[in-house]
Design a protein around this motif. Structure first.
Motif, mmCIF file in Angstrom:
data_model
loop_
_atom_site.group_PDB
_atom_site.id
_atom_site.type_symbol
_atom_site.label_atom_id
_atom_site.label_comp_id
_atom_site.label_asym_id
_atom_site.label_seq_id
_atom_site.Cartn_x
_atom_site.Cartn_y
_atom_site.Cartn_z
ATOM 1 N N ALA A 41 -26.498 -23.942 -2.233
ATOM 2 C CA ALA A 41 -26.782 -23.260 -3.499
ATOM 3 C C ALA A 41 -25.841 -23.421 -4.246
ATOM 4 O O ALA A 41 -25.613 -23.568 -5.190
ATOM 5 C CB ALA A 41 -27.909 -22.148 -3.498
ATOM 6 N N GLY A 42 -24.132 -23.266 -3.560
ATOM 7 C CA GLY A 42 -23.169 -23.241 -4.564
ATOM 8 C C GLY A 42 -22.790 -22.171 -5.020
ATOM 9 O O GLY A 42 -21.108 -22.618 -5.654
ATOM 10 N N VAL A 43 -23.081 -20.959 -3.988
ATOM 11 C CA VAL A 43 -22.230 -19.371 -4.583
ATOM 12 C C VAL A 43 -21.503 -19.154 -3.649
ATOM 13 O O VAL A 43 -21.215 -17.862 -3.539
ATOM 14 C CB VAL A 43 -24.137 -18.897 -4.794
ATOM 15 N N PHE A 44 -21.421 -20.037 -2.697
ATOM 16 C CA PHE A 44 -19.930 -19.699 -1.771
ATOM 17 C C PHE A 44 -18.192 -19.884 -2.387
ATOM 18 O O PHE A 44 -18.163 -21.049 -3.539
ATOM 19 C CB PHE A 44 -19.999 -19.899 -0.429
ATOM 20 N N ALA A 45 -17.490 -19.164 -2.566
ATOM 21 C CA ALA A 45 -16.348 -19.724 -3.139
ATOM 22 C C ALA A 45 -16.131 -20.868 -2.643
ATOM 23 O O ALA A 45 -16.198 -21.422 -1.115
ATOM 24 C CB ALA A 45 -15.469 -18.969 -1.942
ATOM 25 N N TRP A 104 -19.221 -16.016 -2.757
ATOM 26 C CA TRP A 104 -19.783 -15.170 -1.800
ATOM 27 C C TRP A 104 -19.028 -15.710 -0.632
ATOM 28 O O TRP A 104 -18.466 -16.848 -0.909
ATOM 29 C CB TRP A 104 -21.123 -15.514 -0.868
ATOM 30 N N GLU A 105 -18.117 -15.339 0.856
ATOM 31 C CA GLU A 105 -18.098 -15.241 2.005
ATOM 32 C C GLU A 105 -18.157 -14.523 2.449
ATOM 33 O O GLU A 105 -18.372 -13.118 2.726
ATOM 34 C CB GLU A 105 -16.365 -15.653 1.462
ATOM 35 N N PHE A 106 -17.575 -15.353 4.262
ATOM 36 C CA PHE A 106 -17.043 -13.854 5.190
ATOM 37 C C PHE A 106 -15.962 -13.231 4.489
ATOM 38 O O PHE A 106 -15.479 -13.465 4.623
ATOM 39 C CB PHE A 106 -16.930 -14.540 6.417
ATOM 40 N N PRO A 107 -15.836 -11.858 4.818
ATOM 41 C CA PRO A 107 -13.867 -11.214 4.487
ATOM 42 C C PRO A 107 -12.665 -12.120 5.327
ATOM 43 O O PRO A 107 -13.324 -12.753 6.614
ATOM 44 C CB PRO A 107 -14.482 -9.378 5.184
ATOM 45 N N ALA A 108 -12.178 -11.786 4.552
ATOM 46 C CA ALA A 108 -11.255 -13.252 4.580
ATOM 47 C C ALA A 108 -10.029 -12.890 3.904
ATOM 48 O O ALA A 108 -9.718 -11.651 3.016
ATOM 49 C CB ALA A 108 -11.342 -14.444 4.475
ATOM 50 N N ALA A 168 -18.404 -0.419 2.512
ATOM 51 C CA ALA A 168 -18.247 0.403 1.642
ATOM 52 C C ALA A 168 -17.209 -0.495 1.110
ATOM 53 O O ALA A 168 -15.652 -0.647 1.192
ATOM 54 C CB ALA A 168 -16.952 1.326 2.469
ATOM 55 N N PRO A 169 -17.219 -1.363 0.012
ATOM 56 C CA PRO A 169 -16.251 -2.577 -0.126
ATOM 57 C C PRO A 169 -14.962 -2.164 -0.612
ATOM 58 O O PRO A 169 -15.358 -0.657 -1.210
ATOM 59 C CB PRO A 169 -17.757 -3.080 -1.307
ATOM 60 N N ASP A 170 -14.256 -2.576 -0.964
ATOM 61 C CA ASP A 170 -13.466 -2.020 -2.092
ATOM 62 C C ASP A 170 -12.891 -2.957 -3.423
ATOM 63 O O ASP A 170 -13.313 -4.016 -3.356
ATOM 64 C CB ASP A 170 -11.360 -2.208 -1.323
ATOM 65 N N PRO A 171 -13.797 -2.163 -3.883
ATOM 66 C CA PRO A 171 -13.792 -2.695 -5.502
ATOM 67 C C PRO A 171 -12.907 -3.451 -6.386
ATOM 68 O O PRO A 171 -12.696 -4.153 -6.876
ATOM 69 C CB PRO A 171 -13.674 -1.734 -6.207
ATOM 70 N N GLU A 172 -11.513 -3.435 -5.409
ATOM 71 C CA GLU A 172 -10.338 -5.117 -5.802
ATOM 72 C C GLU A 172 -10.856 -6.473 -5.243
ATOM 73 O O GLU A 172 -10.043 -7.029 -5.599
ATOM 74 C CB GLU A 172 -9.494 -3.726 -5.864
ATOM 75 N N GLU A 173 -11.172 -5.758 -4.683
ATOM 76 C CA GLU A 173 -11.180 -6.719 -3.551
ATOM 77 C C GLU A 173 -13.117 -7.346 -3.595
ATOM 78 O O GLU A 173 -13.049 -9.029 -3.454
ATOM 79 C CB GLU A 173 -10.926 -7.051 -1.955
ATOM 80 N N VAL A 174 -14.085 -6.332 -3.602
ATOM 81 C CA VAL A 174 -15.227 -7.257 -3.135
ATOM 82 C C VAL A 174 -15.926 -6.445 -3.786
ATOM 83 O O VAL A 174 -16.378 -4.826 -4.061
ATOM 84 C CB VAL A 174 -15.517 -7.045 -1.709
ATOM 85 N N LEU A 175 -16.875 -6.977 -4.771
ATOM 86 C CA LEU A 175 -18.208 -6.735 -5.193
ATOM 87 C C LEU A 175 -19.275 -6.100 -4.683
ATOM 88 O O LEU A 175 -19.154 -4.989 -5.330
ATOM 89 C CB LEU A 175 -18.508 -7.747 -6.676
ATOM 90 N N ASP A 176 -19.833 -6.491 -3.900
ATOM 91 C CA ASP A 176 -20.497 -6.366 -3.052
ATOM 92 C C ASP A 176 -21.076 -6.874 -1.677
ATOM 93 O O ASP A 176 -19.550 -7.188 -1.221
ATOM 94 C CB ASP A 176 -21.999 -6.336 -4.014
ATOM 95 N N THR A 233 -28.698 -6.549 15.767
ATOM 96 C CA THR A 233 -30.258 -7.813 14.812
ATOM 97 C C THR A 233 -30.078 -8.778 14.358
ATOM 98 O O THR A 233 -31.746 -9.825 14.022
ATOM 99 C CB THR A 233 -30.631 -6.223 13.181
ATOM 100 N N GLY A 234 -29.480 -9.767 14.491
ATOM 101 C CA GLY A 234 -29.460 -10.729 14.359
ATOM 102 C C GLY A 234 -28.595 -11.014 12.985
ATOM 103 O O GLY A 234 -28.245 -12.656 12.854
ATOM 104 N N ARG A 235 -28.502 -10.570 11.774
ATOM 105 C CA ARG A 235 -27.991 -10.607 11.101
ATOM 106 C C ARG A 235 -26.432 -10.508 10.924
ATOM 107 O O ARG A 235 -25.414 -10.107 11.453
ATOM 108 C CB ARG A 235 -28.432 -10.009 9.755
ATOM 109 N N VAL A 236 -25.834 -11.723 9.217
ATOM 110 C CA VAL A 236 -24.342 -11.643 9.532
ATOM 111 C C VAL A 236 -23.906 -10.962 7.939
ATOM 112 O O VAL A 236 -24.526 -10.369 7.458
ATOM 113 C CB VAL A 236 -23.812 -12.700 9.564
ATOM 114 N N LEU A 237 -22.951 -10.297 7.861
ATOM 115 C CA LEU A 237 -22.424 -9.908 6.588
ATOM 116 C C LEU A 237 -21.035 -10.659 5.915
ATOM 117 O O LEU A 237 -20.789 -11.411 6.023
ATOM 118 C CB LEU A 237 -21.003 -8.210 7.314
ATOM 119 N N LEU A 238 -22.082 -10.488 4.697
ATOM 120 C CA LEU A 238 -21.747 -11.694 4.058
ATOM 121 C C LEU A 238 -21.277 -10.674 3.090
ATOM 122 O O LEU A 238 -21.417 -9.189 2.385
ATOM 123 C CB LEU A 238 -22.430 -12.281 2.718
ATOM 124 N N SER A 239 -19.445 -10.786 1.911
ATOM 125 C CA SER A 239 -19.151 -10.546 0.659
ATOM 126 C C SER A 239 -18.512 -11.114 0.094
ATOM 127 O O SER A 239 -18.960 -12.866 0.088
ATOM 128 C CB SER A 239 -17.693 -9.842 1.189
#
Length: 174
Positions: A147-151, A63-67, A124-132, A45-51
């Motif tokens: 906006a400064g909301v990335f790690a 926010w970040e890309f899974p890492a 299906a986020p791991d709640p210990e690692e990822v909130l959303d 779809t052209g979109r990317v996944l943020l966590s």
């Protein structure tokens, strides 16, 4: 994110030195590095996944890309795949990962990978690692970065890799 996680210590080229480092023992020695790998999952779809990082982690709620850090004996590519699956429940084939680039940080070698995926699989986020986790357009990634909301470490990473990442997303997505 356990303190018993063991990393290979590498030189500036990412070659393991034979030394190991346990997470929780502070930073790797000066002049040494460990590999941190991340995946920008690109949908048809052209979109990317943020966590969004869990509250108990460093840089909580950012926010970040899974890492995450590559473990002892693990390549950057294997670490990126594992972290993506652990944090979001989404698996990709090793050959689907394409290196966007490497950023040499003070004591880490940060590798950003991209990988295509059909549609927008439900994370299906791991709640210990990822909130959303959420699928967004690259313009929204840029807006959140500015906006400064990335790690915080992502600022220098995006400064160096943004143009290549943008080209990769444009050529991979819908």
């Amino acid at each position: 994110m356990a303190d018993d996680e063991i990393w290979d210590v590498t030189d500036i080229h990412g070659t393991p030195t034979g030394a190991l480092h346990r997470r929780g023992d502070g930073p790797v020695p000066v002049g040494s590095f460990h590999v941190v790998a991340s995946v920008c999952l690109v949908s048809t779809t052209g979109r990317v996944l943020l966590s969004r990082r869990a509250e108990g982690k460093d840089y909580p709620l950012a926010w970040e890309f899974p890492a995450g850090s590559a473990l002892r004996g693990e390549t950057s590519r294997a670490g990126a795949r594992r972290e993506l699956e652990e944090e979001t429940g989404i698996a990709v084939a090793p050959d689907d990962l394409v290196l966007v680039g490497r950023v040499v940080e003070e004591r880490a070698l940060f590798d950003l990978w991209s990988a295509p995926v059909d549609g927008e699989p439900e994370p299906a986020p791991d709640p210990e690692e990822v909130l959303d986790a959420e699928w967004v357009g690259l313009d929204e990634v840029y807006r959140r970065w500015k906006a400064g909301v990335f790690a915080t470490p992502w600022n220098a990473r995006f400064d160096q890799l943004w143009d290549v990442l943008s080209e990769r997303v444009a050529s991979s997505g819908g």
